[in-house]
Design an enzyme around this catalytic site. Structure first.
Site, PDB file in Angstrom:
ATOM      1  CG  HIS A 138      35.680 -43.600  90.289  1.00 46.08           C
ATOM      2  ND1 HIS A 138      36.045 -44.585  90.974  1.00 46.08           N
ATOM      3  CD2 HIS A 138      34.342 -43.293  90.754  1.00 46.08           C
ATOM      4  CE1 HIS A 138      35.407 -44.959  91.982  1.00 46.08           C
ATOM      5  NE2 HIS A 138      33.994 -44.211  91.829  1.00 46.08           N
ATOM      6  CG  HIS A 143      30.560 -46.975  90.026  1.00 47.40           C
ATOM      7  ND1 HIS A 143      30.109 -47.629  90.939  1.00 47.40           N
ATOM      8  CD2 HIS A 143      31.305 -45.878  90.364  1.00 47.40           C
ATOM      9  CE1 HIS A 143      30.815 -46.912  92.195  1.00 47.40           C
ATOM     10  NE2 HIS A 143      31.356 -45.589  91.786  1.00 47.40           N
ATOM     11  CD  GLU A 184      32.672 -45.900  95.223  1.00 50.89           C
ATOM     12  OE1 GLU A 184      31.914 -45.197  94.506  1.00 50.89           O
ATOM     13  OE2 GLU A 184      33.689 -46.556  94.329  1.00 50.89           O
ATOM     14  CB  SER A 203      38.492 -46.805  88.702  1.00 47.80           C
ATOM     15  OG  SER A 203      38.381 -46.503  90.106  1.00 47.80           O
TER      16      SER A 203
HETATM   17  N1  HBI Z   1      27.148 -38.183  94.115  1.00 38.38           N
HETATM   18  N2  HBI Z   1      28.104 -38.170  91.741  1.00 38.38           N
HETATM   19  C1  HBI Z   1      27.767 -38.575  92.985  1.00 38.38           C
HETATM   20  N3  HBI Z   1      28.726 -39.901  93.034  1.00 38.38           N
HETATM   21  C2  HBI Z   1      28.613 -40.517  94.231  1.00 38.38           C
HETATM   22  O1  HBI Z   1      29.180 -41.785  94.383  1.00 38.38           O
HETATM   23  C3  HBI Z   1      28.009 -40.092  95.239  1.00 38.38           C
HETATM   24  C4  HBI Z   1      27.360 -38.848  95.198  1.00 38.38           C
HETATM   25  N4  HBI Z   1      26.658 -38.119  96.302  1.00 38.38           N
HETATM   26  C5  HBI Z   1      26.472 -39.021  97.491  1.00 38.38           C
HETATM   27  C6  HBI Z   1      27.250 -40.154  97.547  1.00 38.38           C
HETATM   28  N5  HBI Z   1      27.829 -40.745  96.594  1.00 38.38           N
HETATM   29  C7  HBI Z   1      27.300 -40.874  98.871  1.00 38.38           C
HETATM   30  O2  HBI Z   1      27.246 -39.899 100.018  1.00 38.38           O
HETATM   31  C8  HBI Z   1      25.866 -41.716  99.063  1.00 38.38           C
HETATM   32  O3  HBI Z   1      26.309 -42.960  98.586  1.00 38.38           O
HETATM   33  C9  HBI Z   1      25.674 -41.941 100.640  1.00 38.38           C
HETATM   34 FE    FE Z   2      32.428 -44.571  93.029  1.00 35.88          FE
END
Ligand code: HBI
Ligand code: FE
Length: 291
Positions: A138, A143, A184, A203
């Site tokens: 993913h 990304h 996303e 994904s």
């Molecule tokens: N941590 N590894 C990871 N990937 C994410 O997409 C991610 C995260 N922590 C917080 C988060 N996304 C979302 O809560 C923030 O975009 C607000």
């Molecule tokens: Fe993501």
């Protein structure tokens, strides 16, 4: 069982955090151990990659397809350091291996420094079509390709730079809607029609096609405040997708917005439901929910 850090104790998937959080650096990054992947792991990567690389040719904008080719990682789970050196040359971004979901403030800080946190583990074969937490497929296939696009690369750093203000206003949930719908699950107009660019759909074998072809969901022209006021569901296909005219539009509108007052304004308003039809929407397609 992974040691669950206090900062993630109430994370939506705290019960199921599966990465090994015990060997992290202070910035929550880990070292990717290429020797730890099994033949099955690499075989699953190839299966996922081949399926999506074929699909995105028809469903994603050209920049996504070109970037996937430039990443040259069809043969197996990539060495994230090697991939980072290619990405750094393109837009100054790099990939930071992490055990999985990390706290909001840590996540924002990495994005603000042009580091994309990516899980290092891959899903199990039985999870090929759905898993709760982002895995390396993913994060890397979904990304990384758009981080090769200069405008989107600038936008995502700007998103991270805005994190502390959201935390200060107790509005991370509101900012997260922007990430959810426009990082996303975003759609974009191209001369070849509406295409899918969001990591969550590209994904996913099912949602790549559903987001572009299905008559069920709404497809609404992007409007920053409308997106930030719209709730989302995390365990089904989206009921509404927002459509960008360009990545510049997303970047410019974000740059031109003073998020502090907007957070306070939105906190005082009732959010819209994920399937809402709102007066003033630029309706590109009005969804016809399945009977
Ligand atoms: N941590 N590894 C990871 N990937 C994410 O997409 C991610 C995260 N922590 C917080 C988060 N996304 C979302 O809560 C923030 O975009 C607000
Ligand atoms: Fe993501």
């Amino acid at each position: 069982m992974a040691i669950i850090p206090a900062a993630l104790a109430n994370a939506p998937t705290a019960h199921g955090l599966r990465g090994d959080y015990s060997a992290m650096a202070p910035d929550w990054t880990v070292t990717q151990d290429m020797g730890a992947y099994t033949r099955e792991d690499h075989a699953l990567w190839r299966t996922l990659f081949e399926r999506q690389a074929k699909l995105v040719k028809a469903y994603a904008p050209p920049v996504f397809v070109r970037s996937v080719a430039a990443m040259d990682c069809a043969d197996g789970i990539p060495d994230l350091e090697a991939l980072s050196s290619r990405l750094r040359a393109a837009t100054g971004w790099e990939i930071a291996p992490v055990p999985g979901l990390i706290p909001d403030d840590v996540f924002f800080a990495h994005l603000a420094h042009r580091r994309f946190p990516s899980s290092f583990w891959i899903r199990k074969p039985e999870e090929i079509d759905y898993l709760v937490e982002p895995d390396v497929f993913h994060d890397v296939f979904g990304h990384v390709p758009l981080l090769f696009d200069p405008v989107f690369a600038d936008y995502l750093q700007h998103y991270g730079l805005g994190g502390p203000k959201a935390i200060e206003h107790d509005a991370v949930g509101i900012l997260a809607r922007l990430y959810w719908y426009m990082v996303e699950f975003g759609l974009i107009q191209t001369e070849d029609g509406v295409k899918a660019y969001g990591a969550g759909m590209l994904s996913s074998f099912g949602e790549t096609q559903f987001s572009v072809d299905s008559p069920e969901p709404n497809r609404i022209g992007f409007n920053l405040e409308r997106v930030m006021r719209t709730r989302y569901k995390i365990d089904t296909f989206q009921q509404t997708y927002f459509v960008l005219p360009s990545f510049e539009k997303l970047f410019r509108d974000s740059i031109d917005t003073d998020f502090g007052p907007l957070y306070e304004q939105l906190k005082a308003l009732e959010p819209y439901a994920p399937d809402a039809a709102v007066a003033g929407d630029e309706v590109i397609h009005r969804g016809a929910p399945a009977a």
